[in-house]
Write a protein that holds these residues in place. Structure first.
Motif, mmCIF file in Angstrom:
data_model
loop_
_atom_site.group_PDB
_atom_site.id
_atom_site.type_symbol
_atom_site.label_atom_id
_atom_site.label_comp_id
_atom_site.label_asym_id
_atom_site.label_seq_id
_atom_site.Cartn_x
_atom_site.Cartn_y
_atom_site.Cartn_z
ATOM 1 N N VAL A 125 0.839 -1.190 0.000
ATOM 2 C CA VAL A 125 0.000 0.000 0.000
ATOM 3 C C VAL A 125 0.877 1.245 0.000
ATOM 4 C CG1 VAL A 125 -0.159 0.250 2.501
ATOM 5 C CG2 VAL A 125 -2.051 1.009 1.069
ATOM 6 N N SER A 126 0.406 2.296 -0.638
ATOM 7 C CA SER A 126 1.162 3.549 -0.712
ATOM 8 C C SER A 126 1.404 4.114 0.681
ATOM 9 C CB SER A 126 0.393 4.562 -1.557
ATOM 10 O OG SER A 126 0.946 5.854 -1.447
ATOM 11 N N THR A 127 2.608 4.653 0.891
ATOM 12 C CA THR A 127 2.942 5.233 2.191
ATOM 13 C C THR A 127 2.014 6.390 2.535
ATOM 14 O OG1 THR A 127 5.269 4.622 1.893
ATOM 15 C CG2 THR A 127 4.782 6.297 3.539
ATOM 16 N N VAL A 128 1.669 7.209 1.539
ATOM 17 C CA VAL A 128 0.782 8.352 1.784
ATOM 18 C C VAL A 128 -0.576 7.869 2.260
ATOM 19 C CG1 VAL A 128 -0.369 10.311 0.711
ATOM 20 C CG2 VAL A 128 1.985 9.767 0.083
ATOM 21 N N VAL A 129 -1.128 6.853 1.601
ATOM 22 C CA VAL A 129 -2.430 6.318 1.991
ATOM 23 C C VAL A 129 -2.360 5.718 3.392
ATOM 24 C CG1 VAL A 129 -4.186 4.595 1.430
ATOM 25 C CG2 VAL A 129 -3.088 5.893 -0.407
ATOM 26 N N VAL A 133 -4.464 7.031 6.852
ATOM 27 C CA VAL A 133 -5.319 6.153 7.657
ATOM 28 C C VAL A 133 -4.853 6.126 9.113
ATOM 29 C CG1 VAL A 133 -6.063 3.770 7.989
ATOM 30 C CG2 VAL A 133 -5.971 4.727 5.690
ATOM 31 N N TRP A 134 -3.552 5.984 9.323
ATOM 32 C CA TRP A 134 -3.034 5.910 10.688
ATOM 33 C C TRP A 134 -3.174 7.238 11.420
ATOM 34 C CZ3 TRP A 134 -2.074 1.930 13.690
ATOM 35 C CH2 TRP A 134 -1.863 0.684 13.103
ATOM 36 N N ARG A 135 -3.020 8.355 10.731
ATOM 37 C CA ARG A 135 -3.205 9.651 11.387
ATOM 38 C C ARG A 135 -4.662 9.819 11.826
ATOM 39 N NH1 ARG A 135 0.484 13.745 11.283
ATOM 40 N NH2 ARG A 135 -1.231 15.242 11.396
ATOM 41 N N TRP A 136 -5.579 9.288 11.038
ATOM 42 C CA TRP A 136 -6.981 9.330 11.432
ATOM 43 C C TRP A 136 -7.212 8.440 12.651
ATOM 44 C CZ3 TRP A 136 -10.679 5.263 11.124
ATOM 45 C CH2 TRP A 136 -11.973 5.644 11.455
ATOM 46 N N LEU A 137 -6.608 7.268 12.680
ATOM 47 C CA LEU A 137 -6.753 6.372 13.828
ATOM 48 C C LEU A 137 -6.161 6.982 15.095
ATOM 49 C CD1 LEU A 137 -5.817 2.939 12.181
ATOM 50 C CD2 LEU A 137 -8.092 3.695 12.905
ATOM 51 N N PHE A 138 -5.041 7.718 14.953
ATOM 52 C CA PHE A 138 -4.354 8.292 16.110
ATOM 53 C C PHE A 138 -4.899 9.655 16.526
ATOM 54 C CE2 PHE A 138 -0.461 5.632 14.957
ATOM 55 C CZ PHE A 138 -0.633 4.775 16.044
ATOM 56 N N ASN A 139 -5.828 10.219 15.794
ATOM 57 C CA ASN A 139 -6.312 11.566 16.098
ATOM 58 C C ASN A 139 -6.846 11.636 17.527
ATOM 59 O OD1 ASN A 139 -8.552 13.823 16.088
ATOM 60 N ND2 ASN A 139 -7.192 14.239 14.365
ATOM 61 N N PHE A 241 12.383 8.490 5.182
ATOM 62 C CA PHE A 241 12.023 9.908 5.208
ATOM 63 C C PHE A 241 10.516 10.117 5.143
ATOM 64 C CE2 PHE A 241 10.765 13.685 2.782
ATOM 65 C CZ PHE A 241 11.273 14.689 3.592
ATOM 66 N N ASP A 242 9.865 9.535 4.128
ATOM 67 C CA ASP A 242 8.480 9.892 3.851
ATOM 68 C C ASP A 242 7.532 9.532 4.981
ATOM 69 O OD1 ASP A 242 9.026 7.274 3.331
ATOM 70 O OD2 ASP A 242 7.949 7.151 1.442
ATOM 71 N N LEU A 243 7.701 8.363 5.581
ATOM 72 C CA LEU A 243 6.787 7.960 6.650
ATOM 73 C C LEU A 243 6.922 8.888 7.862
ATOM 74 C CD1 LEU A 243 5.874 4.379 7.681
ATOM 75 C CD2 LEU A 243 6.514 5.991 9.459
ATOM 76 N N LEU A 244 8.159 9.197 8.257
ATOM 77 C CA LEU A 244 8.378 10.075 9.409
ATOM 78 C C LEU A 244 7.902 11.495 9.116
ATOM 79 C CD1 LEU A 244 11.942 8.912 10.525
ATOM 80 C CD2 LEU A 244 9.738 8.140 11.366
ATOM 81 N N TYR A 245 8.174 11.971 7.913
ATOM 82 C CA TYR A 245 7.782 13.334 7.551
ATOM 83 C C TYR A 245 6.261 13.487 7.537
ATOM 84 C CZ TYR A 245 7.309 17.639 4.841
ATOM 85 O OH TYR A 245 6.963 18.892 4.420
ATOM 86 N N LEU A 246 5.569 12.483 6.995
ATOM 87 C CA LEU A 246 4.121 12.566 6.894
ATOM 88 C C LEU A 246 3.433 12.309 8.238
ATOM 89 C CD1 LEU A 246 3.665 10.659 3.515
ATOM 90 C CD2 LEU A 246 3.386 13.118 3.887
ATOM 91 N N MET A 247 4.037 11.486 9.092
ATOM 92 C CA MET A 247 3.414 11.176 10.378
ATOM 93 C C MET A 247 3.546 12.327 11.368
ATOM 94 S SD MET A 247 1.820 8.236 10.704
ATOM 95 C CE MET A 247 1.823 8.041 12.479
ATOM 96 N N THR A 248 4.741 12.818 11.585
ATOM 97 C CA THR A 248 4.962 13.846 12.612
ATOM 98 C C THR A 248 5.679 15.084 12.095
ATOM 99 O OG1 THR A 248 7.104 12.913 13.277
ATOM 100 C CG2 THR A 248 5.133 12.023 14.354
ATOM 101 N N GLY A 249 6.322 15.000 10.926
ATOM 102 C CA GLY A 249 7.103 16.129 10.433
ATOM 103 C C GLY A 249 8.309 16.431 11.304
ATOM 104 N N GLY A 250 8.698 15.481 12.151
ATOM 105 C CA GLY A 250 9.811 15.702 13.067
ATOM 106 C C GLY A 250 9.384 16.149 14.450
ATOM 107 N N GLY A 251 8.095 16.475 14.624
ATOM 108 C CA GLY A 251 7.604 16.936 15.908
ATOM 109 C C GLY A 251 7.305 15.787 16.849
ATOM 110 N N PRO A 252 6.900 16.105 18.069
ATOM 111 C CA PRO A 252 6.730 17.469 18.605
ATOM 112 C C PRO A 252 8.061 18.104 19.003
ATOM 113 C CG PRO A 252 6.186 15.842 20.267
ATOM 114 C CD PRO A 252 6.489 15.070 19.018
ATOM 115 N N VAL A 253 8.236 19.345 18.631
ATOM 116 C CA VAL A 253 9.436 20.130 18.933
ATOM 117 C C VAL A 253 10.697 19.369 18.528
ATOM 118 C CG1 VAL A 253 10.494 21.663 20.637
ATOM 119 C CG2 VAL A 253 8.146 20.893 20.973
ATOM 120 N N ASN A 254 10.671 18.823 17.304
ATOM 121 C CA ASN A 254 11.829 18.139 16.706
ATOM 122 C C ASN A 254 12.265 16.891 17.477
ATOM 123 O OD1 ASN A 254 12.015 20.142 14.698
ATOM 124 N ND2 ASN A 254 13.298 21.424 16.002
ATOM 125 N N GLN A 255 11.383 16.328 18.299
ATOM 126 C CA GLN A 255 11.752 15.156 19.091
ATOM 127 C C GLN A 255 11.793 13.880 18.257
ATOM 128 O OE1 GLN A 255 12.607 15.166 22.599
ATOM 129 N NE2 GLN A 255 12.871 17.261 21.864
#
Length: 308
Positions: A125-129, A133-139, A241-255
């Motif tokens: 499955v595409s990383t973006v997809v 889905v996971w960001r919706w589950l974790f909201n 790169f892509d999974l981490l960037y799309l999930m948290t963008g490096g946050g919270p506070v670059n942690q």
């Protein structure tokens, strides 16, 4: 004498023709390798020796100053630590889940063929997809995971999965494990199907139980394929790169900002292409050291086994 030398001359001429033909046939692959790997690598090394402003590509030669700044930067070392934590945690869970699932799918269970097909779904499955889905589950407001935990009275309030530590790191490790453990399943399952059944029969006759058969027969047979899988997964997870960037963008506070995310931020957020190239070279050196150590250990193990 001249006549006798003709066959030899013909053979040498034919060998020379075949040599030129071989060079001609591999030339496109060599050129492609140079264009896609060698040239970008050399160019990155050159950029790391310069102070480069990304939008205009204006550069000033600074020598090893970028490397001195990188080695003295707490930001780089913290990002490297985050990368090591992410890689190690995800790799351990991938191996455990992958080997366990492969052992299960190797047994004669109901709907085994369907299960083997479905287990590959996360990997393809595409990383973006997958991230959406996971960001919706974790909201933390309307996510399904929090709703289930609240219904089961396991938590008193919604959990902020992606906005605070250590929840953010745990979340991306779990998602990374889910996304990439099917690769381990494919490799291990393929090896399991080639293990001779006579080895298990001999182990049963010796009184070995399920755990004994696993540690005495299955695990030694999986050692080679697990070595390759671990090496590949270390390389791929370390540069994720892509999974981490799309999930948290490096946050919270670059942690959760790994080295690849740091490189991206330096290159396109701070417009410091030279510093970004230096961080990328540093990441490459770390990966090279890890791979060299692993390959050296594997070679010593094979040499030791061959001498026994």
């Amino acid at each position: 004498m001249a006549t006798a030398s003709l066959p030899g001359m013909g053979i040498r001429s034919l060998e020379s023709t075949y040599s030129r033909l071989g060079i001609l046939l591999i030339a496109p692959a060599v050129l492609l390798l140079i264009a896609t790997i060698v040239y970008p690598l050399l160019y990155a090394l050159w950029l790391s020796l310069n102070s480069v402003y990304t939008p205009t590509q204006q550069s000033t030669f600074v020598g090893l100053a970028n490397y001195r700044d990188m080695l003295g930067s707490p930001t780089f070392w913290f990002s490297l630590w985050v990368t090591i934590v992410w890689t190690t945690s995800t790799l351990i869970l991938q191996i455990l889940c992958g080997v366990g699932m492969a052992l299960l799918l190797n047994e004669k269970i109901t709907f085994r063929s369907a299960a083997r097909s479905l287990v590959l779904f996360p990997y393809f499955v595409s990383t973006v997809v997958a991230v959406l889905v996971w960001r919706w589950l974790f909201n933390d407001l309307y996510g399904l995971l929090n709703q289930v935990l609240l219904e089961l009275h396991m938590v008193d309030a919604p959990v902020n999965w992606l906005g605070q530590m250590p929840n953010a790191m745990i979340s991306i490790v779990l998602v990374g494990t889910w996304k990439y453990f099917p690769f381990v399943v494919i490799a291990v399952l393929a090896r399991l199907q080639t293990i001779p059944l006579s080895l298990y029969e001999a182990a049963r006759m010796d009184g070995a139980g399920p755990f004994g058969r696993f540690f005495d027969v299955t695990l030694p047979q999986l050692k080679e394929v697990l070595g390759v899988v671990i090496l590949l997964r270390i390389i791929w997870d370390f540069k994720e790169f892509d999974l981490l960037y799309l999930m948290t963008g490096g946050g919270p506070v670059n942690q959760t900002r790994s080295v690849p995310l740091l490189v991206y931020q330096q290159a396109f957020g701070l417009n410091q292409m030279g510093a970004a190239s230096t961080s990328a070279v540093g990441m490459m050196v770390v990966m090279g050291v890890l791979m060299a150590a692993y390959l050296y250990r594997s070679q010593r193990t094979r040499s030791h086994d061959a001498s026994r």
